[in-house]
Design an enzyme around this catalytic site. Sequence first.
Site, PDB file in Angstrom:
ATOM      1  N   VAL A   1       0.824  -1.208   0.000  1.00  0.00           N
ATOM      2  CA  VAL A   1       0.000   0.000   0.000  1.00  0.00           C
ATOM      3  C   VAL A   1       0.858   1.258   0.000  1.00  0.00           C
ATOM      4  CG1 VAL A   1      -0.151   0.149   2.530  1.00  0.00           C
ATOM      5  CG2 VAL A   1      -2.033   1.044   1.136  1.00  0.00           C
ATOM      6  N   LYS A   2       2.096   1.164   0.462  1.00  0.00           N
ATOM      7  CA  LYS A   2       2.961   2.328   0.564  1.00  0.00           C
ATOM      8  C   LYS A   2       3.409   2.860  -0.792  1.00  0.00           C
ATOM      9  CE  LYS A   2       3.111   2.477   5.096  1.00  0.00           C
ATOM     10  NZ  LYS A   2       2.604   3.627   5.877  1.00  0.00           N
ATOM     11  N   ASP A   3       3.220   2.086  -1.856  1.00  0.00           N
ATOM     12  CA  ASP A   3       3.517   2.606  -3.198  1.00  0.00           C
ATOM     13  C   ASP A   3       2.703   3.862  -3.477  1.00  0.00           C
ATOM     14  OD1 ASP A   3       5.067   0.343  -3.440  1.00  0.00           O
ATOM     15  OD2 ASP A   3       3.822  -0.614  -4.969  1.00  0.00           O
TER      16      ASP A   3
END
Length: 518
Positions: free
Chosen positions: A43-45
């Site tokens: 999700v950090k992308d």
Amino acid sequence: MTVFESVLDGIGGTPLVRLRRLGARFRPRIYAKLEFQNIGGSVKDRAALSMIRAAEREGLLRPGGTVVEGTSGNTGIGLAMVAAQLGYRAVIFAPAATAGEKVRLLRAYGAEVHLVADFVPRDHPGHLASRAAAYTGATPGAWLAQQYDNPANPAAHWHTTGPEIWDDTEGSVTHLVASVGTGGTLSGTGGFLKDASGGSVRVVAADPEHSRYGGGDGALKYVEGAGHALHPESVEDIWPEAFDTGVVDQYIRVSDRDAIFTARRAAREEGLLTGATGGTALAAALTLAEGLDESHTIVVVLPDSGRNYLSTYFDDGWLASLGFLEPDSPRGTVRSLLPSVDAEGPAPGVPLLPSGQAVGESIALLRARGLGPADPAFLVLDRGARHGTVHPREVLAAVTLESLQALESQAGPSAASLLAAVPYRAVGVGTPVPGAAGDDGVGGADERVAGEDVAGGNVADGDEPTRGALVAAGTGTSAHEVLAVLVDGRITAAVPAGWRAGVRGADAAAAGSVTFSR
């Protein structure tokens, strides 16, 4: 076929998958948002791309510049991937306890990685954030992402993750469940869904048991990337500006054990390989579902893949070494050295002493508790408890009444209790009895080595070692060591030195042949 012009176009648009087996006994529909399907694996992308683009627009990051961040891994991976695509250099400061798979991924993307002792006071110059900020200030053209306070972090989820969930559920979502690290995912996604639904969507924060967010004491945990730990010597408890606590309707606290084994269940029952942060969110979602009915739809965010944790959460040996796994029979294991537990007896735990306490005070406390001369106690980062369980990395030394009295006779009652340290090793409760299979107890996989984290993490390269690595380094034979017994990752019991004399022949013969049924 979908065609992208760059890897950056592969960020977002992740699917929802209904949990038909894990959710089979519950009345509401439960969908998992598979954020590990982002091109960089988490999700950090989304936040990484959003923060870099915002920095470019604001003139903070220019061609040939350097992207810098302190991160437990996933944000760093996202930043390194985006930086590689856009031609920037990436320098990442990561905790020494970060899973090895994440560190290798960072380096694979070309990032320069500095492993840092992660559990020091927030205002300490060796703190992760301090190290990253100092590097940025000393490096021309460097930009510090500051994910915890960067508004572009939650904005990424307001503009992408939230709308995707709303559209894919056709507005039927009633509950969002996500873990909280920086707070960006929960705040942005939850904020959008509340706005889109006129406030009817409830936002549930899944939080590790000891995290400060949900009311815990701030002690260390084994779930990477979720929760808020607090060193007890910190001057101030600083929460992320990216975390809008007003969005949260409910916190559900989840133990390390439940997080890890729920993640393992998801792999074996749903074919979904997620990490323990996802396991935290899943466990919370299942707890939430117990009180809901068919009119409700839960969406739970799974932030990253279990492939990042094959050497930890999905490795039986790692789990056993920390006391998360035990064989069906205690024969030949460390548990066989412990007295049987009386249901009416005292709560599990060990005597705890403040690490900075004078020897005279420590002696008085142990005498008041009725400890024998050889009974172990542990000098710990002080959270106020004098008996209980403790994370091994919060232990500075083991002592006994005998060792404290010897120190007092030599140095007086004001001497530091730490000077009375005795050798100890931390061992999982279900692991074979050390040395009982015929070795001399020197060395071996469970020997405490200076600079090595008992939890199996990396060693900080050139940095201050973790607290748990400062004691009991390579000391004699195992029979002369105190055994600090780990149950579910925390020291829960202790066996005094000289324990080998009490090992029964059958147990000694069985040691070294322990197998696990799970």
